[in-house]
Design a protein around this motif. Structure first.
Motif, PDB file in Angstrom:
ATOM      1  N   THR A 215     -64.215   5.492 -73.330  1.00 20.07           N
ATOM      2  CA  THR A 215     -62.989   4.987 -72.828  1.00 20.07           C
ATOM      3  C   THR A 215     -63.008   5.933 -71.537  1.00 20.07           C
ATOM      4  O   THR A 215     -62.301   5.581 -69.785  1.00 20.07           O
ATOM      5  CB  THR A 215     -61.997   5.545 -73.418  1.00 20.07           C
ATOM      6  N   GLN A 216     -64.040   6.695 -71.534  1.00 20.60           N
ATOM      7  CA  GLN A 216     -64.905   7.114 -70.202  1.00 20.60           C
ATOM      8  C   GLN A 216     -65.573   5.906 -68.709  1.00 20.60           C
ATOM      9  O   GLN A 216     -64.987   5.628 -67.719  1.00 20.60           O
ATOM     10  CB  GLN A 216     -66.032   7.755 -69.872  1.00 20.60           C
ATOM     11  N   CYS A 219     -62.274   0.404 -69.104  1.00 22.28           N
ATOM     12  CA  CYS A 219     -60.886   0.041 -68.922  1.00 22.28           C
ATOM     13  C   CYS A 219     -60.322  -0.864 -70.306  1.00 22.28           C
ATOM     14  O   CYS A 219     -60.932  -1.854 -69.512  1.00 22.28           O
ATOM     15  CB  CYS A 219     -61.003   0.636 -67.766  1.00 22.28           C
ATOM     16  N   ASN A 248     -65.250   0.885 -66.536  1.00 20.07           N
ATOM     17  CA  ASN A 248     -63.541   2.062 -65.682  1.00 20.07           C
ATOM     18  C   ASN A 248     -64.219   2.971 -64.496  1.00 20.07           C
ATOM     19  O   ASN A 248     -64.538   3.688 -64.014  1.00 20.07           O
ATOM     20  CB  ASN A 248     -63.325   3.205 -66.513  1.00 20.07           C
ATOM     21  N   ASP A 253     -57.497   6.021 -67.160  1.00 20.17           N
ATOM     22  CA  ASP A 253     -56.853   6.342 -68.945  1.00 20.17           C
ATOM     23  C   ASP A 253     -56.536   5.468 -69.599  1.00 20.17           C
ATOM     24  O   ASP A 253     -55.639   4.375 -68.738  1.00 20.17           O
ATOM     25  CB  ASP A 253     -55.923   8.065 -68.705  1.00 20.17           C
ATOM     26  N   SER A 254     -57.286   4.403 -70.335  1.00 19.44           N
ATOM     27  CA  SER A 254     -56.609   3.513 -71.359  1.00 19.44           C
ATOM     28  C   SER A 254     -57.652   4.167 -72.913  1.00 19.44           C
ATOM     29  O   SER A 254     -57.899   4.115 -73.100  1.00 19.44           O
ATOM     30  CB  SER A 254     -57.286   2.617 -70.742  1.00 19.44           C
ATOM     31  N   GLN A 255     -56.153   3.155 -73.771  1.00 20.13           N
ATOM     32  CA  GLN A 255     -56.205   3.709 -75.074  1.00 20.13           C
ATOM     33  C   GLN A 255     -58.394   2.613 -75.410  1.00 20.13           C
ATOM     34  O   GLN A 255     -57.755   1.190 -75.719  1.00 20.13           O
ATOM     35  CB  GLN A 255     -55.652   2.879 -75.712  1.00 20.13           C
ATOM     36  N   LEU A 256     -58.762   2.887 -76.578  1.00 27.22           N
ATOM     37  CA  LEU A 256     -59.290   2.336 -76.752  1.00 27.22           C
ATOM     38  C   LEU A 256     -58.844   0.454 -77.802  1.00 27.22           C
ATOM     39  O   LEU A 256     -58.051   1.032 -78.643  1.00 27.22           O
ATOM     40  CB  LEU A 256     -60.372   2.349 -77.601  1.00 27.22           C
TER      41      LEU A 256
END
Length: 279
Positions: A215-216, A219, A248, A253-256
């Motif tokens: 997630t780093q 995105c 990204n 910040d995003s959810q997998l």
């Protein structure tokens, strides 16, 4: 805890499963093992616990050659295949015969899991549905308290409440000394549980990374329209618009979204490989 060095394996000359595969799995994580049908997920699990041996290369589990299936290794791992045989006996009898193979087996713990799954330990195994048998074996496997747990499609056959209970139980037993590996197609069932992903693709491991690192670098978004200049790696239509997977660059910040990631790997393997292995 598990190390595969230059492993090659084939069921026949026309069906190569792995070629010079390298992989290291450490304690302290819940690994999600993903891949298309025939990618070798089940074979890989079997190799880790010594049920099949590589044609070349080596597979060591807990510091021992897995194919030797030594007693010291077998008592520290539990493998639950997707399909399994259940003898015609009561659950309590099954436990009394099999629990002694596992020095850390906790009978009270096992009975707590049966209570949660609403299964009577006096029931005969043959009288249970497939889902109920799966619950018994999940409970038994976790109660062995082995250092290594390998589950092949554990949520197949479970109803929605049982899937929730499975996630909760697995999260409660995870610790720095235990390695848990779950092979699954049911990514939505386990998305919040898994903290490290291994994706098999075309006889090799295309992705082997912690969820935090994923997630780093990537995105996950849902947008109404897709523009060509958004740096999109992969996109697919949904009822809400378009689900997109992109580099990204802005450190958002995003959810997998495991399903979106998996589909992206299948359609754009070179882009994913470049991002995680070359950058």
């Amino acid at each position: 805890m598990i190390t595969l060095n230059d492993v090659s394996f084939a069921y026949s000359k026309k069906k190569e499963v792995f070629s010079n595969l390298n992989l290291t799995l450490e304690p302290g994580s819940i690994y999600g093992l993903l891949g298309k049908n025939g990618a070798g997920k089940t074979t890989l699990l079997k190799m880790m616990c010594g049920l099949v041996a590589p044609y070349s290369g080596s597979c060591t589990t807990l510091g021992e050659k897995a194919a030797r299936k030594s007693p010291s290794l077998m008592r520290e791992l539990f493998f639950l295949p997707e399909e399994f045989y259940m003898p015609d006996m009561r659950i309590n009898k099954f436990v009394s015969l099999n629990a002694p193979f596992y020095p850390a087996f906790d009978l009270n713990q096992f009975h707590r899991y049966l209570d949660e799954f609403e299964i009577n330990p006096d029931n005969r195994l043959r009288s249970l549905s497939y889902g109920e048998k799966k619950k018994v074996m999940i409970g038994f496997g976790i109660a062995t308290n082995t250092k290594l747990l390998l589950f092949d499609e554990p949520t197949n056959g479970l109803d929605i409440p049982s899937k929730r209970q499975f996630r909760r139980i697995m999260a409660s037993i995870a610790n720095e000394d235990k390695c848990i590996i779950i092979s699954t197609h049911q990514v939505r069932d386990l998305e919040t549980l898994i903290d490290h992903l291994v994706i098999l693709h075309n006889n090799r491991i295309l992705l082997n990374e912690n969820v935090g690192v994923i997630t780093q670098k990537l995105c996950f978004k849902t947008v109404q329209t897709v523009a060509n200049d958004q740096g999109i790696i992969y996109s697919e239509s949904s009822l809400k618009g378009h689900n997109i997977l992109l580099k990204n660059a802005e450190q958002e910040d995003s959810q997998l979204d495991m399903e979106l990631l998996f589909n992206g790997v299948q359609h754009c393997p070179e882009k994913i490989n470049h991002l995680f292995n070359l950058n």
